[in-house]
Design an enzyme around this catalytic site. Sequence first.
Site, mmCIF file in Angstrom:
data_model
loop_
_atom_site.group_PDB
_atom_site.id
_atom_site.type_symbol
_atom_site.label_atom_id
_atom_site.label_comp_id
_atom_site.label_asym_id
_atom_site.label_seq_id
_atom_site.Cartn_x
_atom_site.Cartn_y
_atom_site.Cartn_z
ATOM 1 N N ARG A 63 -35.124 -39.464 18.133
ATOM 2 C CA ARG A 63 -33.915 -39.857 18.928
ATOM 3 C C ARG A 63 -34.386 -40.845 19.954
ATOM 4 O O ARG A 63 -35.185 -40.811 20.662
ATOM 5 C CB ARG A 63 -33.324 -38.701 19.837
ATOM 6 N N GLU A 209 -31.074 -26.221 27.347
ATOM 7 C CA GLU A 209 -30.246 -25.874 26.136
ATOM 8 C C GLU A 209 -31.397 -25.787 25.171
ATOM 9 O O GLU A 209 -32.458 -26.810 25.146
ATOM 10 C CB GLU A 209 -29.377 -27.038 25.745
#
Length: 286
Positions: A63, A209
């Site tokens: 990413r 998360e």
Amino acid sequence: RDADATEINTPKIVATGTEGGTELFPITYFGEEAFMNQSPQLFKQLIAGSNLERVFEIGPIFRAEEHNTPRHLNEATSIDFEGAFCDHHEAMDVCESIVTAAYEAVEENCQDQLEALGIADSFEAPETPFPRLSYEEAIERINATGELDAQLVWGDDLPTEGEKALGDDVGGHYFITDWPSEIKPFYIMDNDDDAELSTGFDMMHPRMELVSGGQREHREEQLIEGFEQQGLDPEAFEYYTEMFKYGMPPHAGWGLGAERLLMTMLDLSNIREAVLFPRDRQRLSP
């Protein structure tokens, strides 16, 4: 094994990004532009539509996010699951069991290492079942804590401070379900009863998360509409959409960040402590 899933390996060099956008590392591939893959998402869906049905992969993802935080990496390890004839509820069941099994395996097999880290006495597997909160309930509970400067409204993503406030309130692992369709990727299926709600879910540790998942859109027409709504060219993803012309079973799955799992499991202050050779904005060597 209990999920009856087959291990697969998917390409890490791809022609198009899984979710589009600017979070892609471009590379030159024999004179053509290619990218380092953000996720095995599209490939694992295609395999789940074959006779393998349930598949998993543990592998690198890339990413190009310009984060510089204690919980973000630019090269990470993703633990992925995809299952045909699964809905998002069953996918959450599998996710919960995998995370719990990881804790139990560490507790059973790694006592010496836990002693060395000084956490053997406090280490324990999370309690199950994990609570499942709707997105609407999540923002209501965050707003009720009074920890944010401004109240969250429908459609907002959850800021880091909001995640922390909700994690403190819940006190353990939990799921957030029924996210607004507009803030979930094109391949996440909308709720049959309310198109504004998606079947997307996140699995949370009180600190952050860990998992993103949901039921996938298996109907070609609705899938193409999702591409267009997010400004993506369906023709660039023909290798993916072509299989949907012939029929895809309902399917669901998720991706779990391995380093984040380890970071939260061992109560590490920085995700880089969970990686031998971390890759972030400042670190490319060694």
